[in-house]
Design an enzyme around this catalytic site. Sequence first.
Site, PDB file in Angstrom:
ATOM      1  N   GLY A   1       0.811  -1.217   0.000  1.00  0.00           N
ATOM      2  CA  GLY A   1       0.000   0.000   0.000  1.00  0.00           C
ATOM      3  C   GLY A   1       0.841   1.262   0.000  1.00  0.00           C
ATOM      4  O   GLY A   1       0.443   2.276   0.572  1.00  0.00           O
ATOM      5  N   VAL A  46      -0.875   6.296   4.268  1.00  0.00           N
ATOM      6  CA  VAL A  46      -0.106   5.654   5.351  1.00  0.00           C
ATOM      7  C   VAL A  46       1.133   4.951   4.797  1.00  0.00           C
ATOM      8  O   VAL A  46       2.239   5.129   5.304  1.00  0.00           O
ATOM      9  CB  VAL A  46      -0.997   4.660   6.131  1.00  0.00           C
ATOM     10  N   SER A  53      -9.344   2.810  14.424  1.00  0.00           N
ATOM     11  CA  SER A  53     -10.041   2.994  15.705  1.00  0.00           C
ATOM     12  C   SER A  53     -11.526   2.645  15.608  1.00  0.00           C
ATOM     13  O   SER A  53     -12.201   2.521  16.631  1.00  0.00           O
ATOM     14  CB  SER A  53      -9.875   4.432  16.210  1.00  0.00           C
ATOM     15  N   CYS A  54     -12.045   2.455  14.385  1.00  0.00           N
ATOM     16  CA  CYS A  54     -13.465   2.112  14.264  1.00  0.00           C
ATOM     17  C   CYS A  54     -13.752   0.647  14.596  1.00  0.00           C
ATOM     18  O   CYS A  54     -14.897   0.216  14.545  1.00  0.00           O
ATOM     19  CB  CYS A  54     -13.996   2.450  12.878  1.00  0.00           C
ATOM     20  N   PRO A  76      -4.407   2.797  14.450  1.00  0.00           N
ATOM     21  CA  PRO A  76      -4.257   4.259  14.422  1.00  0.00           C
ATOM     22  C   PRO A  76      -5.579   4.973  14.646  1.00  0.00           C
ATOM     23  O   PRO A  76      -6.634   4.474  14.266  1.00  0.00           O
ATOM     24  CB  PRO A  76      -3.732   4.542  13.015  1.00  0.00           C
ATOM     25  N   HIS A 129     -12.026  11.789   4.133  1.00  0.00           N
ATOM     26  CA  HIS A 129     -12.257  12.035   5.553  1.00  0.00           C
ATOM     27  C   HIS A 129     -12.482  13.543   5.772  1.00  0.00           C
ATOM     28  O   HIS A 129     -12.301  14.350   4.862  1.00  0.00           O
ATOM     29  CB  HIS A 129     -11.068  11.533   6.372  1.00  0.00           C
TER      30      HIS A 129
END
Length: 309
Positions: A11, A16, A109-110, A164, A180
Amino acid sequence: MKQDSRIFVAGHRGMVGSAIVRKLELDGFTNILTRSSAELDLRNQNEVEDFFLRQKPEFVFLAAAHVGGIMANKTFRAEFIYDNLMIEANVIHAAWKHGVSKLLFLGSSCIYPRLAPQPMREDCLLTGLLEDTNEPYAIAKIAGIKLCEAYRDQHGCNFISAMPTNLFGKGDNYDLQKSHVIPALIRKFHEAKISQSPETVIWGSGAPLREFMFVDDLADGCVFLMRNYDDRLFVNIGTGTEITIKDLAYIIKGVVGFDGEVIFDAGKPDGTPRKLMDSTLIYSLGWRHKTELIDGLVSAYQHFKSEFA
Ligand code: GFB
């Protein structure tokens, strides 16, 4: 990791992955393996198998994922669960099969329950229902954590996971339907400033709380964990500070220099009311983020202007 270890950053074109490559290059690693999705489709088991067989990576940062903001998650539910499950299963399985020394999987974090006690500790995983807007993505990310744990338990693999908080920075997606909140607001305020619009519309009530980290700090944290952490429990990576979307909007308005009104569109979803991670574990290992929100936002706006404006 030795300076000449074969390190695969899956990726590397994403926000990231590209930040991890920047950090590894800065630290002098000389053997970084990357493939674009056109060269290697990580959802394809045969292609992944062939890549690991031929390239023999020793370390893997699994930063490849199908990601997006609240509306993309809510809309493209099948893509978010399918793409992420396939990528994780193929890469983690191949990493075991071809003897990768260590793998770091990146979650989100979801993964935590929508109404988890705040700040959210690692041990509140799977203690309640998930936020509906991103449930398919969260289920896939939980599966990634469980894959790492299972391959560790059954095969003794040193596969670790990092969670993260919400990220932003260089390489972010500025597509207003898929992005986002931070890139969306940078773009909206910038375009409103240029067109001298009297107002800018922000989604939702402005009341939700979020924790934001500059992506280069996250990359630093990932490389830190790759060097210093070998345990089964996944690790939160956050700043410990939260802000309402309304306050964030006014800060970005100031950074961009937009003078008009801010309108809140209650017809758009708020998502999780609050999402602050407890990052005590990584702090106790001696790691902290370096970039304050305002400095990161100034830097992100500069990147936006140099790339898109
Ligand atoms: O950043 P965001 O899309 O992600 O939205 P989530 C955060 C908050 O900002 C929500 C509000 O309350 C949005 O309603 N917001 C206001 C906006 N204006 C905008 C706008 O113009 N664009 C966007 N995108 N939001 C995602 C998850 O959730 O975060 C993923 O769907 C993942 O699974 C990711 O975890 C980090 O924090 O709500």
